[in-house]
Enzyme design. Structure first.
Site, PDB file in Angstrom:
ATOM      1  CD  GLN A 160       3.690   7.552  -0.625  1.00  0.00           C
ATOM      2  OE1 GLN A 160       2.640   6.944  -0.595  1.00  0.00           O
ATOM      3  NE2 GLN A 160       4.319   7.945   0.452  1.00  0.00           N
TER       4      GLN A 160
ATOM      5  NE  ARG B  24      -1.712   1.675   3.639  1.00  0.00           N
ATOM      6  CZ  ARG B  24      -1.098   2.833   3.912  1.00  0.00           C
ATOM      7  NH1 ARG B  24      -1.249   3.874   3.115  1.00  0.00           N
ATOM      8  NH2 ARG B  24      -0.315   2.954   4.975  1.00  0.00           N
ATOM      9  CB  VAL B  25       2.002   3.786  -2.130  1.00  0.00           C
ATOM     10  CG1 VAL B  25       3.242   2.905  -2.170  1.00  0.00           C
ATOM     11  CG2 VAL B  25       1.194   3.627  -3.394  1.00  0.00           C
ATOM     12  CB  SER B  26      -0.215   7.536   1.271  1.00  0.00           C
ATOM     13  OG  SER B  26       0.017   6.753   2.411  1.00  0.00           O
ATOM     14  CB  SER B  27      -0.049  10.057  -2.760  1.00  0.00           C
ATOM     15  OG  SER B  27       1.357  10.131  -2.845  1.00  0.00           O
TER      16      SER B  27
END
Length: 161
Positions: free
Chosen positions: A13, A7-10
């Site tokens: 990334q 999982r990345v936030s944006s």
């Protein structure tokens, strides 16, 4: 089944760093990922609204979720605790690479889960205590607390016949 969770936030990334770490870890451990779950979404979003929620619905006894670190599962301690509790209840293991956690059904995993829960409870109590102290200080300084009188208007129900 062995799942790799990334999982990345944006969009700024990249998932490639986490994927690289997980692949290298699996090579060293001589295990193979059966399915990848990749998402670009904030960890503050409820896990049920994420791909992680669908994964948690389908994991079974003996399954393994590998992620780079616990913070990839969620941003708050409460959320991580809930996710780990679901995994432990379903007898699904969670391994993290950076943190080097091997969470399963053993006593060490339960102790770690207990420690997370205790830390969360302490954190919640400290926040409550600080809030009460700040409100008491404001009141002592003469600040009127609460909603201003008359700001909430009550509308009487009128029966028209």
């Amino acid at each position: 089944m062995i799942y790799g969770y990334i999982r990345v936030s944006s969009d700024r990334q990249t998932i490639e760093n986490q994927r690289f770490e997980i692949i290298n870890f699996c090579k060293r451990q001589k295990i193979q990922i059966d399915g990848w779950i990749e998402e670009t979404i904030s960890g503050t979003r409820a896990y049920r609204e994420r791909e992680l929620g669908r994964l948690l619905d389908k994991v079974q006894k003996g399954d393994l979720i590998i992620c780079a670190e616990l913070s990839r599962l969620g941003r708050s301690l409460f959320m991580i605790m809930e996710i780990l509790n679901i995994c432990m209840t379903k007898e699904c293991k969670v391994w993290t690479i950076k943190d080097n956690y091997r969470l399963g059904e053993d006593i060490q995993s339960k102790v770690l889960a207990f420690a997370f829960g205790l830390a969360a409870e302490i954190e919640r109590n400290l926040i409550s205590m600080r809030t009460k102290e700040a409100l008491a200080r404001k009141k002592a300084e003469g600040v009127v607390l609460g909603r201003p009188k008359g700001s909430r208007k009550f509308k009487a129900a009128v029966k028209v016949e």
